[in-house]
Design a protein around this motif. Structure first.
Motif, PDB file in Angstrom:
ATOM      1  N   ARG A   1      53.176   4.942-105.083  1.00 23.73           N
ATOM      2  CA  ARG A   1      51.764   5.071-104.712  1.00 23.73           C
ATOM      3  C   ARG A   1      50.894   4.180-105.594  1.00 23.73           C
ATOM      4  NH1 ARG A   1      49.508  10.944-103.825  1.00 23.73           N
ATOM      5  NH2 ARG A   1      47.894   9.614-102.914  1.00 23.73           N
ATOM      6  N   ALA A   2      49.945   3.493-104.984  1.00 27.44           N
ATOM      7  CA  ALA A   2      49.028   2.612-105.704  1.00 27.44           C
ATOM      8  C   ALA A   2      47.604   3.047-105.387  1.00 27.44           C
ATOM      9  CB  ALA A   2      49.257   1.163-105.303  1.00 27.44           C
ATOM     10  N   PRO A   3      46.966   3.789-106.264  1.00 30.19           N
ATOM     11  CA  PRO A   3      45.631   4.325-105.946  1.00 30.19           C
ATOM     12  C   PRO A   3      44.568   3.243-105.856  1.00 30.19           C
ATOM     13  CG  PRO A   3      46.177   4.716-108.246  1.00 30.19           C
ATOM     14  CD  PRO A   3      47.423   4.194-107.607  1.00 30.19           C
TER      15      PRO A   3
ATOM     16  N   GLY B   1      50.876   3.692-113.239  1.00 31.93           N
ATOM     17  CA  GLY B   1      49.590   3.545-112.584  1.00 31.93           C
ATOM     18  C   GLY B   1      49.105   2.110-112.621  1.00 31.93           C
ATOM     19  N   PRO B   2      47.932   1.867-112.081  1.00 31.69           N
ATOM     20  CA  PRO B   2      47.382   0.505-112.046  1.00 31.69           C
ATOM     21  C   PRO B   2      46.791   0.096-113.392  1.00 31.69           C
ATOM     22  CG  PRO B   2      45.825   2.035-111.093  1.00 31.69           C
ATOM     23  CD  PRO B   2      47.055   2.840-111.413  1.00 31.69           C
TER      24      PRO B   2
ATOM     25  N   CYS C   1      48.990  10.957-112.312  1.00 32.42           N
ATOM     26  CA  CYS C   1      49.933  11.896-112.928  1.00 32.42           C
ATOM     27  C   CYS C   1      51.272  11.902-112.208  1.00 32.42           C
ATOM     28  CB  CYS C   1      49.323  13.293-112.913  1.00 32.42           C
ATOM     29  SG  CYS C   1      48.900  13.854-111.239  1.00 32.42           S
ATOM     30  N   GLY C   2      52.115  12.844-112.607  1.00 37.04           N
ATOM     31  CA  GLY C   2      53.404  13.044-111.976  1.00 37.04           C
ATOM     32  C   GLY C   2      53.351  14.168-110.964  1.00 37.04           C
TER      33      GLY C   2
ATOM     34  N   ILE D   1      43.642  13.776-107.351  1.00 30.18           N
ATOM     35  CA  ILE D   1      44.976  13.574-107.927  1.00 30.18           C
ATOM     36  C   ILE D   1      45.682  12.433-107.218  1.00 30.18           C
ATOM     37  CG2 ILE D   1      47.283  14.609-108.154  1.00 30.18           C
ATOM     38  CD1 ILE D   1      45.870  17.340-108.371  1.00 30.18           C
ATOM     39  N   CYS D   2      46.389  11.621-107.983  1.00 31.91           N
ATOM     40  CA  CYS D   2      47.309  10.629-107.410  1.00 31.91           C
ATOM     41  C   CYS D   2      48.617  10.712-108.189  1.00 31.91           C
ATOM     42  CB  CYS D   2      46.729   9.222-107.494  1.00 31.91           C
ATOM     43  SG  CYS D   2      47.830   7.976-106.750  1.00 31.91           S
TER      44      CYS D   2
END
Length: 237
Positions: free
Chosen positions: A44-46, A65-66, A118-119, A139-140
């Protein structure tokens, strides 16, 4: 080379275990690294555009994360904040655990919305609790923790005659250690917190120490103190 008088069994993922071991490696002590949780990215890439800042509760979130591009990042622990700064976040340590972070953000009221990167397994209901107080937080999930069994090398020292010191850093890894544990070596447990220690209540250990603070420095200090006690025969402090 003299035989070791004790073994340190590290169950965090390899890079974290190797870094931790490097802080107190000493003659007469062997280290066995047997990760019980493998960190795997979710892919996943927020999209950060809707958010005015992010929350990191572990360095794994930072790594998967990014990059930050200067956005604020509110972190649990100094190490997580340091890692976030290296990835371009305007990062600050907002507490040593989820509850301290929540209290800090409630007091300072940063402009939202925020994104908790997060996880898939997390504690403290950070997003839910902050949203209830008016700091909208979403949340991502950028990584997951997949359980692993203890390695043959780990089981060998747990069945051996020498004391084994096992530092445990999270409730999930502690629960996995309890499930996988087999052996009769003298076992010395060191837990990051009461929540971690609770997952190992069934284990037959000689001594169980809870770190004075939930951070790497306190864990290192507890391991060093235990090693000195074992070397001098003054366990039970």
């Amino acid at each position: 080379m003299p035989r070791p008088y004790a073994h340190v069994l590290l169950t965090r993922p390899d890079p974290a275990s190797e870094a931790f071991w490097a802080t107190f490696a000493a003659p007469g002590v062997s280290c066995v690294i047997s990760p019980l949780l493998e960190i795997v990215g979710t892919g996943r890439a927020p999209d950060l555009n809707p958010y005015n800042g992010v929350i990191f509760t572990s360095s794994n979130g930072v790594a998967h994360g990014p990059a930050g591009a200067g956005l604020p990042a509110y972190c649990v622990g100094a190490r997580t904040a340091e890692q976030a700064q290296k990835r371009g976040w305007a990062a600050q340590c907002a507490g040593q655990n989820a509850q301290e972070l929540i209290e800090t953000l409630r007091a300072h009221r940063p402009k939202g919305p925020l994104l908790h990167i997060c996880g898939t397994h997390r504690r403290g209901n950070i997003a839910e609790n902050l949203t209830k107080t008016g700091i909208i937080t979403e949340i991502c999930e950028v990584y997951r923790q997949e359980p692993r069994e203890l390695s043959e090398a780990a089981l060998a020292v747990l069945h051996g005659p020498k004391p084994v010191i096992a530092p445990l850093f999270s409730p999930r890894s502690a629960a996995q250690f309890s499930q996988c544990y087999k052996g009769d070596a003298p076992l010395y447990l060191i837990s990051l917190s009461q929540a971690v220690a609770k997952e190992t209540n069934s284990l037959p250990c000689r001594q169980h120490i809870i770190a004075s603070e939930p951070n790497l420095g306190a864990m290192t200090q507890a391991v060093c103190k235990t090693l000195v006690a074992l070397e001098t025969g003054k366990t039970g402090y």
